[in-house]
Write a protein that holds these residues in place. Sequence first.
Motif, mmCIF file in Angstrom:
data_model
loop_
_atom_site.group_PDB
_atom_site.id
_atom_site.type_symbol
_atom_site.label_atom_id
_atom_site.label_comp_id
_atom_site.label_asym_id
_atom_site.label_seq_id
_atom_site.Cartn_x
_atom_site.Cartn_y
_atom_site.Cartn_z
ATOM 1 N N SER A 75 0.850 -1.192 0.000
ATOM 2 C CA SER A 75 0.000 0.000 0.000
ATOM 3 C C SER A 75 0.877 1.229 0.000
ATOM 4 C CB SER A 75 -0.926 -0.013 1.224
ATOM 5 O OG SER A 75 -1.710 -1.196 1.233
ATOM 6 N N THR B 42 1.797 5.494 -0.266
ATOM 7 C CA THR B 42 1.453 6.851 0.133
ATOM 8 C C THR B 42 2.326 7.799 -0.666
ATOM 9 O OG1 THR B 42 0.876 6.141 2.366
ATOM 10 C CG2 THR B 42 1.321 8.494 2.029
ATOM 11 N N ALA B 43 1.707 8.756 -1.346
ATOM 12 C CA ALA B 43 2.476 9.708 -2.161
ATOM 13 C C ALA B 43 3.298 10.618 -1.268
ATOM 14 C CB ALA B 43 1.538 10.515 -3.045
ATOM 15 N N ALA C 227 8.009 8.828 -1.879
ATOM 16 C CA ALA C 227 6.831 7.997 -1.643
ATOM 17 C C ALA C 227 7.206 6.833 -0.732
ATOM 18 C CB ALA C 227 6.277 7.481 -2.966
ATOM 19 N N LYS D 19 0.278 7.112 -6.309
ATOM 20 C CA LYS D 19 -0.559 8.061 -5.596
ATOM 21 C C LYS D 19 -0.977 7.429 -4.283
ATOM 22 C CE LYS D 19 -1.006 11.277 -8.870
ATOM 23 N NZ LYS D 19 -0.602 12.687 -8.709
ATOM 24 N N THR D 20 -1.390 8.274 -3.346
ATOM 25 C CA THR D 20 -1.856 7.761 -2.068
ATOM 26 C C THR D 20 -3.066 6.865 -2.299
ATOM 27 O OG1 THR D 20 -1.058 9.710 -0.904
ATOM 28 C CG2 THR D 20 -2.739 8.396 0.213
#
Length: 661
Positions: A481, A483-484, A488, A537-538
């Motif tokens: 998973s 997170t931007a 990152a 991207k997040t």
Amino acid sequence: MSLLNVGSRALLANQVALQTAGHNIANVNTQGYSRQSVVLQTVPGQFTGGGYIGKGVDVHTILRNQSELLTRQATAAASVDASDSARVERLRQLQDVFSGGATGLGAAINDMMNAFSDVVNSPTDLTARNIVLTRIDETAKRMVGASGRLDEIAATVTEQLKGDIKAINLLAQNIAGVNDQIARAKGNGQPANDLLDQRDQLIRNLNQHIQTTQVAADDGTVSVFVAGSQPLVLGNQAASLSMDDPQDFGAASGQKRLYFQQPGSSTKSELGESTLGGGSVAGLLRFQNSDLQEGYQLLNRMAAAISLNLNEQNQLGLTLDGSMGKALLSDVVPVQPKPAITNTSAGSLALSIADPNKLPAASYVVVFTGGTAGTITAQPNGQAQAFANMGDLQTFFSDRGLQITPSGPFNANDQFFVDPLKNAAGKMQALQFSPGQLAAANPVNAAMGASNAGSLQLASLKASGDPAPLTLPPPTGVVLSFTAGTPATFTLTGNTGAPFDASTAPPTPLVGPPYTFTAGQAISIDGWEITLGGTPKTGDSVTVGNATDPQYGDWYKRNAGNAGAMMALRDTQMFDGATLSDGFAGAMAQIGTRTQSAQFAAELSSSFAANLERDRTAVSGVNLDEEAARLIQYQQAYQASAKMVQIAQNVFDTLIQTMGR
């Protein structure tokens, strides 16, 4: 009467001169013959009131024309030439084993690795899979054939050494016998020229097999020494030589040693190879103990690295029936260190292979100078490297892809011979022949999250088994998973172990969680390796699942990720920095360099020996033109002497007739 005596002496002297010239001509093609010359001396004159009246000539001696210095120099140079020639002849045979071309071992390896490309392009094509297995079998057979050829070369070298040693012992006995004859003949007061020639030729023949030094004695005999100081011949007594395995490690070392035995003694002394100098025995021993062993080491390392890497990767993939792959080639079981027979402790060393890509093309001798310290010497002729404790010893072998486990205690002078890959090529054998048994598919697959908004892309996914054993994901998969940010980051769920940066050697743990994401970085998780590109991207995610889970159906049959990983092995550094595809070329270059160097040395020593032999024969050789001229000279002198005798006879007859009146 005086005139008759003078004529008679002249007649006899010129007859000897004619006979000597004839002896020279008769032996012009006799090997080792030295030209002989008659040395004449004036008979002391008879004193009278009118001075000294000459009484003619006598034969002083028969001179043997030879230079002791040139003879010894030519003999020594010929001995070096024999050594270089014997070695280069065998090196050419060794070079043939490591030859290139379509029938060479290198071509078989390249064909085997290139065959994986068809499986990568069409993983369900049974013909493509079958070609790969056929190429693997062909490579294994060529490895066995190359190893067998090396065994044949070793056997012929052994037989040639036995023949040389038999010749040495026979020549030594013959020299001792001629020594005895020369000593007896010296009592006559004149040199036994033909016997001296015979002995010199025997010594020259002996030096073709082993280089010697000679020391002359007052009784006319010559003592012959080998290996610097060992008396092979003393007067009329000859010692003997023999060949056997080394005393410390026996046949396990793959080397041979020369042993010296005094007459009447049962004790054999090992002669150092470096002290032998020239002669075919020295050249053959150098080839057997150095050149041939390097050939074995290069071949065995190549076989071991190919077998271990292909087996490991195939066992990380899935076959067409969805099971984990099996070994493609016979396993490489390392040969355990051999203790010397002179060891005084019960200590032992155990060995296993830790990294097939670091294996050395060498064997080692470990010598303990104390309980935990000692030296390690690469064989043959390597430099000793000291280790202060067991940790240093283990580190030394770990850097070479081996794990060594000492079990002490050890005593000073304990020794161990380490040759873990011995006969790896000779035992290489293909194990899989069914196309379905080629594990072409990855055991894991990856899917991008359905709601991903970034530009994440899957660059590669493969099972590596490094640095942790392969652990397949659970049914829910291992989820990355993201997170931007700058940079990152990502977190993991479903994994068993911590992630590693697989781009480093060795892989290093990632710091986290969260873990920093770097595009193009190979990330190792639970024994499989994933590489992602792009920018996340997040909320973006990647799920890696078990390819055999029913939810993925028969996806694994159409996947060729593991076949791609096996094909990629051709670009993996395995041989001192060289890749698998370049490994055989490197071995071929090493043997070729040795052969080229030996060829240059042989040409140089041959030229030097020929020059010295020419100088020697210029002094000792028979020149037929010169001898023919001398025959005419001595014939005329003989005829003149005969005329002198005839005149003396006439004068004597006239004197008798006059006195009779």
